[in-house]
Motif scaffolding. Structure first.
Motif, PDB file in Angstrom:
ATOM      1  N   GLU A 149       0.849  -1.194   0.000  1.00 11.02           N
ATOM      2  CA  GLU A 149       0.000   0.000   0.000  1.00 11.02           C
ATOM      3  C   GLU A 149       0.888   1.249   0.000  1.00 11.02           C
ATOM      4  O   GLU A 149       1.798   1.369   0.806  1.00 11.02           O
ATOM      5  CB  GLU A 149      -0.899   0.015   1.243  1.00 11.02           C
ATOM      6  N   TYR A 150       0.637   2.150  -0.936  1.00 16.00           N
ATOM      7  CA  TYR A 150       1.357   3.420  -0.987  1.00 16.00           C
ATOM      8  C   TYR A 150       0.534   4.497  -0.309  1.00 16.00           C
ATOM      9  O   TYR A 150      -0.684   4.536  -0.447  1.00 16.00           O
ATOM     10  CB  TYR A 150       1.630   3.846  -2.442  1.00 16.00           C
ATOM     11  N   TYR A 151       1.207   5.393   0.412  1.00 15.08           N
ATOM     12  CA  TYR A 151       0.567   6.550   1.029  1.00 15.08           C
ATOM     13  C   TYR A 151       1.227   7.782   0.427  1.00 15.08           C
ATOM     14  O   TYR A 151       2.452   7.945   0.515  1.00 15.08           O
ATOM     15  CB  TYR A 151       0.761   6.521   2.548  1.00 15.08           C
ATOM     16  N   ASN A 152       0.436   8.674  -0.200  1.00 18.00           N
ATOM     17  CA  ASN A 152       0.979   9.902  -0.777  1.00 18.00           C
ATOM     18  C   ASN A 152       1.297  10.889   0.332  1.00 18.00           C
ATOM     19  O   ASN A 152       0.416  11.311   1.077  1.00 18.00           O
ATOM     20  CB  ASN A 152       0.009  10.504  -1.788  1.00 18.00           C
ATOM     21  N   LEU A 153       2.570  11.239   0.428  1.00 20.05           N
ATOM     22  CA  LEU A 153       3.037  12.143   1.481  1.00 20.05           C
ATOM     23  C   LEU A 153       2.802  13.599   1.119  1.00 20.05           C
ATOM     24  O   LEU A 153       2.894  13.983  -0.057  1.00 20.05           O
ATOM     25  CB  LEU A 153       4.538  11.925   1.728  1.00 20.05           C
ATOM     26  N   SER A 154       2.529  14.401   2.142  1.00 19.10           N
ATOM     27  CA  SER A 154       2.410  15.850   2.012  1.00 19.10           C
ATOM     28  C   SER A 154       3.421  16.490   2.945  1.00 19.10           C
ATOM     29  O   SER A 154       3.854  15.878   3.926  1.00 19.10           O
ATOM     30  CB  SER A 154       1.009  16.316   2.405  1.00 19.10           C
ATOM     31  N   ASN A 155       3.770  17.725   2.658  1.00 15.93           N
ATOM     32  CA  ASN A 155       4.733  18.439   3.488  1.00 15.93           C
ATOM     33  C   ASN A 155       4.296  18.422   4.952  1.00 15.93           C
ATOM     34  O   ASN A 155       3.161  18.750   5.275  1.00 15.93           O
ATOM     35  CB  ASN A 155       4.886  19.882   2.996  1.00 15.93           C
ATOM     36  N   GLY A 156       5.182  18.011   5.850  1.00 16.19           N
ATOM     37  CA  GLY A 156       4.894  17.989   7.277  1.00 16.19           C
ATOM     38  C   GLY A 156       4.330  16.684   7.800  1.00 16.19           C
ATOM     39  O   GLY A 156       4.121  16.544   9.010  1.00 16.19           O
ATOM     40  N   ASP A 157       4.085  15.706   6.919  1.00 14.86           N
ATOM     41  CA  ASP A 157       3.586  14.410   7.381  1.00 14.86           C
ATOM     42  C   ASP A 157       4.601  13.748   8.306  1.00 14.86           C
ATOM     43  O   ASP A 157       5.809  13.834   8.087  1.00 14.86           O
ATOM     44  CB  ASP A 157       3.307  13.464   6.207  1.00 14.86           C
ATOM     45  N   VAL A 158       4.093  13.077   9.341  1.00 14.02           N
ATOM     46  CA  VAL A 158       4.932  12.350  10.286  1.00 14.02           C
ATOM     47  C   VAL A 158       4.618  10.866  10.131  1.00 14.02           C
ATOM     48  O   VAL A 158       3.458  10.469  10.128  1.00 14.02           O
ATOM     49  CB  VAL A 158       4.666  12.799  11.744  1.00 14.02           C
ATOM     50  N   PHE A 159       5.665  10.071   9.975  1.00 17.05           N
ATOM     51  CA  PHE A 159       5.471   8.620   9.938  1.00 17.05           C
ATOM     52  C   PHE A 159       6.417   7.970  10.926  1.00 17.05           C
ATOM     53  O   PHE A 159       7.398   8.572  11.356  1.00 17.05           O
ATOM     54  CB  PHE A 159       5.599   8.050   8.512  1.00 17.05           C
ATOM     55  N   THR A 160       6.094   6.738  11.327  1.00 18.84           N
ATOM     56  CA  THR A 160       6.835   6.060  12.375  1.00 18.84           C
ATOM     57  C   THR A 160       7.395   4.744  11.870  1.00 18.84           C
ATOM     58  O   THR A 160       6.672   3.947  11.266  1.00 18.84           O
ATOM     59  CB  THR A 160       5.924   5.802  13.592  1.00 18.84           C
ATOM     60  N   LEU A 161       8.684   4.538  12.133  1.00 21.47           N
ATOM     61  CA  LEU A 161       9.381   3.300  11.790  1.00 21.47           C
ATOM     62  C   LEU A 161       9.823   2.688  13.121  1.00 21.47           C
ATOM     63  O   LEU A 161      10.735   3.202  13.749  1.00 21.47           O
ATOM     64  CB  LEU A 161      10.603   3.576  10.921  1.00 21.47           C
ATOM     65  N   GLY A 162       9.159   1.648  13.566  1.00 18.44           N
ATOM     66  CA  GLY A 162       9.456   1.089  14.880  1.00 18.44           C
ATOM     67  C   GLY A 162       9.080   2.102  15.942  1.00 18.44           C
ATOM     68  O   GLY A 162       7.942   2.535  16.021  1.00 18.44           O
ATOM     69  N   ALA A 163      10.061   2.507  16.752  1.00 17.01           N
ATOM     70  CA  ALA A 163       9.829   3.514  17.786  1.00 17.01           C
ATOM     71  C   ALA A 163      10.408   4.867  17.387  1.00 17.01           C
ATOM     72  O   ALA A 163      10.564   5.752  18.218  1.00 17.01           O
ATOM     73  CB  ALA A 163      10.451   3.052  19.097  1.00 17.01           C
ATOM     74  N   THR A 164      10.720   5.044  16.111  1.00 20.84           N
ATOM     75  CA  THR A 164      11.366   6.256  15.629  1.00 20.84           C
ATOM     76  C   THR A 164      10.415   7.045  14.736  1.00 20.84           C
ATOM     77  O   THR A 164       9.855   6.495  13.789  1.00 20.84           O
ATOM     78  CB  THR A 164      12.652   5.900  14.849  1.00 20.84           C
ATOM     79  N   SER A 165      10.246   8.324  15.051  1.00 20.32           N
ATOM     80  CA  SER A 165       9.378   9.201  14.264  1.00 20.32           C
ATOM     81  C   SER A 165      10.200   9.969  13.235  1.00 20.32           C
ATOM     82  O   SER A 165      11.327  10.397  13.510  1.00 20.32           O
ATOM     83  CB  SER A 165       8.647  10.185  15.165  1.00 20.32           C
ATOM     84  N   VAL A 166       9.606  10.148  12.063  1.00 24.68           N
ATOM     85  CA  VAL A 166      10.265  10.809  10.945  1.00 24.68           C
ATOM     86  C   VAL A 166       9.308  11.857  10.383  1.00 24.68           C
ATOM     87  O   VAL A 166       8.119  11.589  10.214  1.00 24.68           O
ATOM     88  CB  VAL A 166      10.637   9.790   9.844  1.00 24.68           C
ATOM     89  N   ILE A 167       9.830  13.052  10.103  1.00 23.00           N
ATOM     90  CA  ILE A 167       9.040  14.119   9.493  1.00 23.00           C
ATOM     91  C   ILE A 167       9.461  14.244   8.032  1.00 23.00           C
ATOM     92  O   ILE A 167      10.651  14.296   7.719  1.00 23.00           O
ATOM     93  CB  ILE A 167       9.248  15.468  10.206  1.00 23.00           C
ATOM     94  N   PHE A 168       8.473  14.313   7.140  1.00 23.55           N
ATOM     95  CA  PHE A 168       8.731  14.497   5.716  1.00 23.55           C
ATOM     96  C   PHE A 168       8.583  15.972   5.360  1.00 23.55           C
ATOM     97  O   PHE A 168       7.671  16.647   5.828  1.00 23.55           O
ATOM     98  CB  PHE A 168       7.741  13.668   4.890  1.00 23.55           C
ATOM     99  N   SER A 169       9.491  16.478   4.532  1.00 21.65           N
ATOM    100  CA  SER A 169       9.413  17.861   4.073  1.00 21.65           C
ATOM    101  C   SER A 169       9.686  17.933   2.580  1.00 21.65           C
ATOM    102  O   SER A 169      10.565  17.239   2.070  1.00 21.65           O
ATOM    103  CB  SER A 169      10.440  18.727   4.812  1.00 21.65           C
ATOM    104  N   THR A 170       8.931  18.778   1.894  1.00 22.12           N
ATOM    105  CA  THR A 170       9.145  18.988   0.466  1.00 22.12           C
ATOM    106  C   THR A 170      10.202  20.058   0.213  1.00 22.12           C
ATOM    107  O   THR A 170      10.617  20.260  -0.920  1.00 22.12           O
ATOM    108  CB  THR A 170       7.834  19.417  -0.223  1.00 22.12           C
ATOM    109  N   GLU A 171      10.637  20.731   1.258  1.00 18.77           N
ATOM    110  CA  GLU A 171      11.617  21.808   1.144  1.00 18.77           C
ATOM    111  C   GLU A 171      13.043  21.249   1.122  1.00 18.77           C
ATOM    112  O   GLU A 171      13.276  20.133   1.562  1.00 18.77           O
ATOM    113  CB  GLU A 171      11.478  22.761   2.340  1.00 18.77           C
TER     114      GLU A 171
END
Length: 185
Positions: A149-171
């Motif tokens: 399943e693909y999720y289309n990311l937007s600027n500022g989206d937060v996703f979690t890998l295990g116990a680690t949080s990641v912020i996505f930025s288009t900048e």
């Protein structure tokens, strides 16, 4: 301060700002340093800030970046994204991945997820996140991504890998957070 890893023993070698300045003052592009753990000799190349900015101008396109948030397992890290598939996972000297996150998080797989960067027909960039068959799963907004399943990311989206949080930025990565880019040979 910069960290590089010995390719032989995988020990982190910390180069202080003072040490980096000393190496640059020698005026040589390539330097040799010795790993304090295994005494393996490493050849590194220190790029100047002007060289780094020239390279960034060559690859004019900005494909965004991710920010790995600091937690008990690791420190804050910035990673640029490239067009195409960006494989993300826990750093391990025996495993190749495009974005190797330095973490002690045991719930993050070595190949945890993928961010696909592509262009629409109109030439606009699109970012899609997919779990890479990880053991724990990839979460976006508290929801787990299903298989393939693909999720289309937007600027500022937060996703979690295990116990680690990641912020996505288009900048682009902020100038004060960019690594000057040493490479180990």
């Amino acid at each position: 301060m910069k960290k590089i890893f010995c390719p032989k023993c995988d020990e982190a070698i910390v180069l202080s700002d003072v040490r980096l300045r000393e190496l640059r003052e020698r005026g040589e592009e390539r330097q040799s340093i010795v790993c304090p753990s295994c005494t393996h000799q490493l050849r590194i190349r220190l790029r100047s800030k002007s060289e780094t900015s020239e390279e960034s101008q060559k690859s004019e396109a900005n494909w965004g970046h991710i920010i790995v948030l600091e937690n008990v397992f690791g420190y804050k890290q910035y990673f640029p994204l490239r067009k195409g598939l960006n494989h993300i996972g826990r750093r391990n000297k025996d495993t190749q991945t495009d974005i190797p996150i330095i973490t002690g998080d045991p719930s993050m797989d070595r190949h945890h997820c993928i961010i696909k960067v592509s262009l629409t027909k109109q030439g606009q960039p699109v970012w899609a996140l997919m779990d890479h068959d990880s053991h724990v799963g990839t979460f976006v907004g508290g929801n787990i991504l299903g298989p393939k399943e693909y999720y289309n990311l937007s600027n500022g989206d937060v996703f979690t890998l295990g116990a680690t949080s990641v912020i996505f930025s288009t900048e682009p990565i902020p100038q004060d957070e960019q690594v000057e880019g040493e490479s180990v040979h």
